[in-house]
Scaffold this motif. Sequence first.
Motif, PDB file in Angstrom:
ATOM      1  N   UNK A  31     -25.725  25.035 -14.290  1.00  0.00           N
ATOM      2  CA  UNK A  31     -25.478  25.497 -12.929  1.00  0.00           C
ATOM      3  C   UNK A  31     -26.211  26.816 -12.714  1.00  0.00           C
ATOM      4  N   UNK A  32     -26.772  26.982 -11.539  1.00  0.00           N
ATOM      5  CA  UNK A  32     -27.375  28.249 -11.134  1.00  0.00           C
ATOM      6  C   UNK A  32     -26.336  28.995 -10.313  1.00  0.00           C
ATOM      7  N   UNK A  33     -26.277  30.294 -10.483  1.00  0.00           N
ATOM      8  CA  UNK A  33     -25.301  31.117  -9.766  1.00  0.00           C
ATOM      9  C   UNK A  33     -26.051  32.243  -9.075  1.00  0.00           C
ATOM     10  N   UNK A  34     -25.759  32.434  -7.791  1.00  0.00           N
ATOM     11  CA  UNK A  34     -26.365  33.540  -7.056  1.00  0.00           C
ATOM     12  C   UNK A  34     -25.312  34.230  -6.200  1.00  0.00           C
ATOM     13  N   UNK A  35     -25.588  35.472  -5.907  1.00  0.00           N
ATOM     14  CA  UNK A  35     -24.711  36.309  -5.091  1.00  0.00           C
ATOM     15  C   UNK A  35     -25.483  36.703  -3.841  1.00  0.00           C
ATOM     16  N   UNK A  36     -25.229  36.064  -2.708  1.00  0.00           N
ATOM     17  CA  UNK A  36     -26.011  36.338  -1.499  1.00  0.00           C
ATOM     18  C   UNK A  36     -25.988  37.801  -1.055  1.00  0.00           C
ATOM     19  N   UNK A  37     -24.928  38.521  -1.330  1.00  0.00           N
ATOM     20  CA  UNK A  37     -24.812  39.908  -0.891  1.00  0.00           C
ATOM     21  C   UNK A  37     -25.341  40.925  -1.896  1.00  0.00           C
ATOM     22  N   UNK A  38     -25.759  40.467  -3.059  1.00  0.00           N
ATOM     23  CA  UNK A  38     -26.226  41.387  -4.110  1.00  0.00           C
ATOM     24  C   UNK A  38     -27.646  40.976  -4.518  1.00  0.00           C
ATOM     25  N   UNK A  39     -28.645  41.560  -3.852  1.00  0.00           N
ATOM     26  CA  UNK A  39     -30.033  41.201  -4.182  1.00  0.00           C
ATOM     27  C   UNK A  39     -30.322  41.392  -5.668  1.00  0.00           C
ATOM     28  N   UNK A  40     -30.985  40.424  -6.247  1.00  0.00           N
ATOM     29  CA  UNK A  40     -31.346  40.488  -7.657  1.00  0.00           C
ATOM     30  C   UNK A  40     -30.295  39.958  -8.604  1.00  0.00           C
ATOM     31  N   UNK A  41     -29.125  39.593  -8.086  1.00  0.00           N
ATOM     32  CA  UNK A  41     -28.051  39.092  -8.950  1.00  0.00           C
ATOM     33  C   UNK A  41     -28.047  37.568  -8.929  1.00  0.00           C
ATOM     34  N   UNK A  42     -28.616  36.988  -9.959  1.00  0.00           N
ATOM     35  CA  UNK A  42     -28.591  35.537 -10.125  1.00  0.00           C
ATOM     36  C   UNK A  42     -28.648  35.221 -11.606  1.00  0.00           C
ATOM     37  N   UNK A  43     -28.052  34.117 -11.979  1.00  0.00           N
ATOM     38  CA  UNK A  43     -27.992  33.735 -13.380  1.00  0.00           C
ATOM     39  C   UNK A  43     -27.765  32.227 -13.465  1.00  0.00           C
ATOM     40  N   UNK A  44     -27.502  31.735 -14.644  1.00  0.00           N
ATOM     41  CA  UNK A  44     -27.199  30.316 -14.830  1.00  0.00           C
ATOM     42  C   UNK A  44     -26.192  30.170 -15.961  1.00  0.00           C
ATOM     43  N   UNK A  45     -25.648  28.997 -16.056  1.00  0.00           N
ATOM     44  CA  UNK A  45     -24.741  28.681 -17.148  1.00  0.00           C
ATOM     45  C   UNK A  45     -24.987  27.263 -17.636  1.00  0.00           C
ATOM     46  N   UNK A  46     -24.612  27.005 -18.877  1.00  0.00           N
ATOM     47  CA  UNK A  46     -24.778  25.665 -19.452  1.00  0.00           C
ATOM     48  C   UNK A  46     -23.830  24.668 -18.805  1.00  0.00           C
ATOM     49  N   UNK A  47     -22.747  25.199 -18.254  1.00  0.00           N
ATOM     50  CA  UNK A  47     -21.764  24.392 -17.537  1.00  0.00           C
ATOM     51  C   UNK A  47     -21.011  25.348 -16.614  1.00  0.00           C
ATOM     52  N   UNK A  48     -20.023  24.859 -15.907  1.00  0.00           N
ATOM     53  CA  UNK A  48     -19.313  25.690 -14.928  1.00  0.00           C
ATOM     54  C   UNK A  48     -18.636  26.894 -15.581  1.00  0.00           C
ATOM     55  N   UNK A  49     -17.940  26.664 -16.678  1.00  0.00           N
ATOM     56  CA  UNK A  49     -17.230  27.755 -17.356  1.00  0.00           C
ATOM     57  C   UNK A  49     -18.199  28.833 -17.841  1.00  0.00           C
TER      58      UNK A  49
ATOM     59  N   UNK B  96     -26.753  52.343  -2.619  1.00  0.00           N
ATOM     60  CA  UNK B  96     -25.432  51.966  -2.109  1.00  0.00           C
ATOM     61  C   UNK B  96     -25.071  50.516  -2.458  1.00  0.00           C
ATOM     62  N   UNK B  97     -23.805  50.297  -2.734  1.00  0.00           N
ATOM     63  CA  UNK B  97     -23.301  48.950  -2.996  1.00  0.00           C
ATOM     64  C   UNK B  97     -23.154  48.253  -1.638  1.00  0.00           C
ATOM     65  N   UNK B  98     -23.685  47.041  -1.509  1.00  0.00           N
ATOM     66  CA  UNK B  98     -23.583  46.344  -0.224  1.00  0.00           C
ATOM     67  C   UNK B  98     -22.152  45.925   0.073  1.00  0.00           C
ATOM     68  N   UNK B  99     -21.890  45.727   1.328  1.00  0.00           N
ATOM     69  CA  UNK B  99     -20.581  45.177   1.738  1.00  0.00           C
ATOM     70  C   UNK B  99     -20.594  43.670   1.534  1.00  0.00           C
ATOM     71  N   UNK B 100     -19.456  43.130   1.206  1.00  0.00           N
ATOM     72  CA  UNK B 100     -19.333  41.683   1.041  1.00  0.00           C
ATOM     73  C   UNK B 100     -19.290  41.023   2.411  1.00  0.00           C
ATOM     74  N   UNK B 101     -19.960  39.920   2.544  1.00  0.00           N
ATOM     75  CA  UNK B 101     -19.961  39.155   3.791  1.00  0.00           C
ATOM     76  C   UNK B 101     -18.660  38.366   3.921  1.00  0.00           C
TER      77      UNK B 101
ATOM     78  N   UNK C 214     -19.872  33.433   7.056  1.00  0.00           N
ATOM     79  CA  UNK C 214     -21.234  33.847   7.408  1.00  0.00           C
ATOM     80  C   UNK C 214     -22.247  33.592   6.298  1.00  0.00           C
ATOM     81  N   UNK C 215     -21.788  33.158   5.134  1.00  0.00           N
ATOM     82  CA  UNK C 215     -22.689  32.930   4.002  1.00  0.00           C
ATOM     83  C   UNK C 215     -23.364  31.568   4.145  1.00  0.00           C
TER      84      UNK C 215
END
Length: 75
Positions: A22-40, A63-68, A72-73
């Motif tokens: 699985x690929x994981x990304x954080x729309x509100x945190x530029x540059x924050x993305x990763x992956x995992x071998x499974x969901x856990x 500055x830390x961005x505000x969460x959307x 809106x995501x």
Amino acid sequence: MDTHFGFYAIFEKEENATDDYVCVRFPDVPGAFTYGYNREHGISMARECVAVQLFGQLKRGIPIPSASAAETIEL
């Protein structure tokens, strides 16, 4: 000092994937993305990823961005 942040993570799996990655990304945190071998594993990696990204921003004085709001995501 304890500081807590909350950001939505989007977990995506390739449409025709034959594995559990699985690929994981954080729309509100530029540059924050990763992956995992499974969901856990993805959840574990996501926690570490966003923590490292936010820590780096704090150290550099960015500055830390505000969460959307969830509705809106874009998925």
